[in-house]
Design an enzyme around this catalytic site. Structure first.
Site, PDB file in Angstrom:
ATOM      1  CG  ASP A   1      -1.868  -1.140   1.270  1.00 30.31           C
ATOM      2  OD1 ASP A   1      -2.174  -1.671   0.187  1.00 30.31           O
ATOM      3  OD2 ASP A   1      -2.307  -1.505   2.374  1.00 30.31           O
TER       4      ASP A   1
HETATM    5  N1  URA Z   1      -1.232  -6.010   3.809  1.00 27.71           N
HETATM    6  C1  URA Z   1      -1.741  -4.771   3.811  1.00 27.71           C
HETATM    7  O1  URA Z   1      -2.794  -4.522   4.357  1.00 27.71           O
HETATM    8  N2  URA Z   1      -1.065  -3.806   3.150  1.00 27.71           N
HETATM    9  C2  URA Z   1       0.105  -4.018   2.532  1.00 27.71           C
HETATM   10  O2  URA Z   1       0.685  -3.086   1.972  1.00 27.71           O
HETATM   11  C3  URA Z   1       0.629  -5.319   2.552  1.00 27.71           C
HETATM   12  C4  URA Z   1      -0.064  -6.296   3.194  1.00 27.71           C
END
Ligand code: URA
Length: 234
Positions: free
Chosen positions: A103
């Site tokens: 993310d």
């Molecule tokens: N899980 C998440 O919620 N976000 C990420 O970036 C990676 C794994």
């Protein structure tokens, strides 16, 4: 393939720089000096050297990045800076992309490559390659949560997650390591939401047996060593 194109693809330098190397008689093919930048070579068979040093041919590029917050895991985006923007010019190649998504606000270990088959092997849920994260959440991590992760979390929409490992931090009740063996969208955050907790900070620290190199500063990336590539599949 043209020798100048080959040298650019192996990050020896820019087109202009490698043409200069050729003209200044610093490039050899099978021991013979190259005189023209458009000389044809076979990267699989010919031995290429620059300034007397052999160039090991690699068809693909594999980079490890310590991703900062604020960058999207994409090759291009209309509004946001991408992780590819962080790749220094000398390491860039056409066709590179982030292997899986972190993310925008997630930090840590990200692999960037142009080898689609490698990425498929790394991300396929069937391969069960573990991804370890350190999460900071807005409440206490409990033994019940550890058990729920171990049993396998089900999201509100009915999506079932594979069993995951939650290891509470000994010194901070609002911090834990999470090990998952698949990669659903926002998976770690959504797993905590089912437990009534919000993730405030998330950092990926390893993939398979490969840990984020300690000396790789946030925002930096470098070429992966051969052994590091193999550690992913351990
Ligand atoms: N899980 C998440 O919620 N976000 C990420 O970036 C990676 C794994």
């Amino acid at each position: 393939m043209r020798i100048d194109k080959f040298l650019v693809s192996q990050n020896v330098g820019s087109r202009k720089e490698v043409q200069k190397l050729v003209r200044s008689k610093q490039v050899e093919v099978n021991g013979a000096l190259v005189t023209k930048p458009d000389q044809k070579i076979d990267p699989d068979k010919d031995k290429i050297a620059v300034k007397g040093e052999k160039i090991e041919y690699s068809q693909y590029v594999y980079l490890v990045m310590n991703k900062p917050s604020g960058y999207v895991s994409a090759t291009s985006d209309r509004d946001e800076p991408t992780v590819i923007d962080l790749v220094p010019k000398e390491l860039r190649r056409k066709g590179i992309f982030p292997a899986g998504r972190l993310d925008k606000d997630t930090t840590g270990l990200l692999i960037i490559t142009d080898d689609g088959e490698f990425v498929h092997r790394m991300l396929s849920p069937k391969k069960h390659i573990s991804k370890k994260y350190v999460a900071e959440v807005d409440g206490e991590v409990t033994q019940d949560m550890v058990d729920s992760f171990e049993k396998g979390i089900t999201f509100r929409d009915g999506t079932e997650c594979m069993p995951a490992t939650l290891i509470p931090d000994e010194n901070n009740p609002k911090k834990a390591q999470v090990i998952i063996r698949e990669g659903k969208f926002h998976q770690v955050k959504k797993m905590f939401i089912t437990q009534g907790l919000r993730v405030k900070k998330l950092k990926r620290v390893s993939i398979g047996g490969f840990a984020l190199p300690e000396n790789l500063a946030v925002g930096e990336c470098r070429t992966m060593l051969e052994e590091e590539k193999q550690q992913i599949f351990l």
